[in-house]
Design a protein around this motif. Structure first.
Motif, PDB file in Angstrom:
ATOM      1  N   ILE A   1      27.458  27.392  -0.179  1.00 54.00           N
ATOM      2  CA  ILE A   1      27.528  26.050   0.419  1.00 54.00           C
ATOM      3  C   ILE A   1      26.303  25.248   0.003  1.00 54.00           C
ATOM      4  CG2 ILE A   1      27.500  24.746   2.589  1.00 54.00           C
ATOM      5  CD1 ILE A   1      29.094  27.105   3.827  1.00 54.00           C
ATOM      6  N   TRP A   2      25.113  25.879   0.049  1.00 51.76           N
ATOM      7  CA  TRP A   2      23.876  25.198  -0.339  1.00 51.76           C
ATOM      8  C   TRP A   2      23.951  24.730  -1.801  1.00 51.76           C
ATOM      9  CZ3 TRP A   2      19.820  23.357   2.334  1.00 51.76           C
ATOM     10  CH2 TRP A   2      18.729  22.900   1.594  1.00 51.76           C
ATOM     11  N   LEU A   3      24.414  25.598  -2.693  1.00 49.06           N
ATOM     12  CA  LEU A   3      24.494  25.234  -4.105  1.00 49.06           C
ATOM     13  C   LEU A   3      25.480  24.091  -4.327  1.00 49.06           C
ATOM     14  CD1 LEU A   3      24.295  28.793  -5.714  1.00 49.06           C
ATOM     15  CD2 LEU A   3      22.486  27.043  -5.618  1.00 49.06           C
ATOM     16  N   ASP A   4      26.606  24.113  -3.607  1.00 49.20           N
ATOM     17  CA  ASP A   4      27.563  23.006  -3.699  1.00 49.20           C
ATOM     18  C   ASP A   4      26.933  21.717  -3.174  1.00 49.20           C
ATOM     19  OD1 ASP A   4      29.466  24.719  -4.742  1.00 49.20           O
ATOM     20  OD2 ASP A   4      30.558  24.939  -2.843  1.00 49.20           O
ATOM     21  N   PHE A   5      26.200  21.830  -2.071  1.00 48.99           N
ATOM     22  CA  PHE A   5      25.500  20.678  -1.511  1.00 48.99           C
ATOM     23  C   PHE A   5      24.515  20.119  -2.531  1.00 48.99           C
ATOM     24  CE2 PHE A   5      21.108  20.393   0.181  1.00 48.99           C
ATOM     25  CZ  PHE A   5      21.109  19.065   0.573  1.00 48.99           C
TER      26      PHE A   5
ATOM     27  N   ILE B   1      19.127  13.656   6.422  1.00 56.51           N
ATOM     28  CA  ILE B   1      18.986  12.559   5.458  1.00 56.51           C
ATOM     29  C   ILE B   1      17.988  12.964   4.369  1.00 56.51           C
ATOM     30  CG2 ILE B   1      18.091  10.206   5.138  1.00 56.51           C
ATOM     31  CD1 ILE B   1      19.265   9.613   7.991  1.00 56.51           C
ATOM     32  N   ASP B   2      16.861  13.536   4.795  1.00 58.92           N
ATOM     33  CA  ASP B   2      15.837  13.966   3.839  1.00 58.92           C
ATOM     34  C   ASP B   2      16.367  15.001   2.859  1.00 58.92           C
ATOM     35  OD1 ASP B   2      14.011  12.286   5.067  1.00 58.92           O
ATOM     36  OD2 ASP B   2      12.923  13.910   6.096  1.00 58.92           O
ATOM     37  N   ILE B   3      17.076  15.997   3.359  1.00 51.72           N
ATOM     38  CA  ILE B   3      17.541  17.031   2.430  1.00 51.72           C
ATOM     39  C   ILE B   3      18.608  16.476   1.489  1.00 51.72           C
ATOM     40  CG2 ILE B   3      16.858  18.970   3.903  1.00 51.72           C
ATOM     41  CD1 ILE B   3      19.906  19.425   4.403  1.00 51.72           C
TER      42      ILE B   3
ATOM     43  N   ILE C   1      14.856  20.565  -4.099  1.00 55.29           N
ATOM     44  CA  ILE C   1      14.689  21.665  -3.156  1.00 55.29           C
ATOM     45  C   ILE C   1      15.288  22.927  -3.774  1.00 55.29           C
ATOM     46  CG2 ILE C   1      15.218  22.533  -0.851  1.00 55.29           C
ATOM     47  CD1 ILE C   1      15.726  19.604   0.008  1.00 55.29           C
ATOM     48  N   ALA C   2      14.472  23.952  -3.886  1.00 52.33           N
ATOM     49  CA  ALA C   2      14.980  25.228  -4.392  1.00 52.33           C
ATOM     50  C   ALA C   2      15.926  25.832  -3.357  1.00 52.33           C
ATOM     51  CB  ALA C   2      13.822  26.177  -4.663  1.00 52.33           C
ATOM     52  N   ALA C   3      16.898  26.576  -3.834  1.00 49.62           N
ATOM     53  CA  ALA C   3      17.823  27.250  -2.930  1.00 49.62           C
ATOM     54  C   ALA C   3      17.043  28.272  -2.109  1.00 49.62           C
ATOM     55  CB  ALA C   3      18.939  27.927  -3.706  1.00 49.62           C
TER      56      ALA C   3
END
Length: 120
Positions: A19-23, A65-67, A74-76
């Motif tokens: 999910i993080w990588l897709d984000f 909002i920041d992320i 931002i590294a995974a």
């Protein structure tokens, strides 16, 4: 039963990372999934710092909002949950420091108001 729990943790970490990588790739649905997965946890964590529900909500929203805005830088993380909790804690510290500076300035101005005379 212990190996079943270990599998769930590994599956959860893998799913969380996907999910993080897709984000990070700009997938808004993945961003919404992150919010849905962690917003309540972050809101509850916020009560460790303040009882101000509006401040907590503002900080959680600002964090997301920041992320989103900085997702490419931002590294995974090893743990998305831990990353978000730490980021929220840092956001609270920033807010509190800013508030302290404002309070210090206001106190200074009140103590020295005679020094600030204006003539028209």
């Amino acid at each position: 039963m212990g190996s079943s729990n270990a599998f769930k943790v590994i599956y959860s970490k893998t799913r969380e990372r996907d999910i993080w990588l897709d984000f990070q790739a700009g997938d808004k649905d993945a961003f919404n999934r992150l919010y849905d997965l962690y917003a309540d946890t972050l809101m509850n964590y916020g009560y460790k710092f303040t009882n101000d529900a509006l401040l907590i909500e503002d900080c959680v929203q600002e964090l997301f909002i920041d992320i989103w805005e900085h997702r490419n830088n931002i590294a995974a993380p090893d743990s998305v949950k831990a990353y978000l909790l730490k980021s929220l804690r840092n956001k609270f510290f920033q807010k509190f420091q800013k508030q302290q500076k404002q309070n210090s300035l206001l106190t200074y101005l009140m103590e020295h108001k005679e020094s600030f005379s204006f003539s028209f």
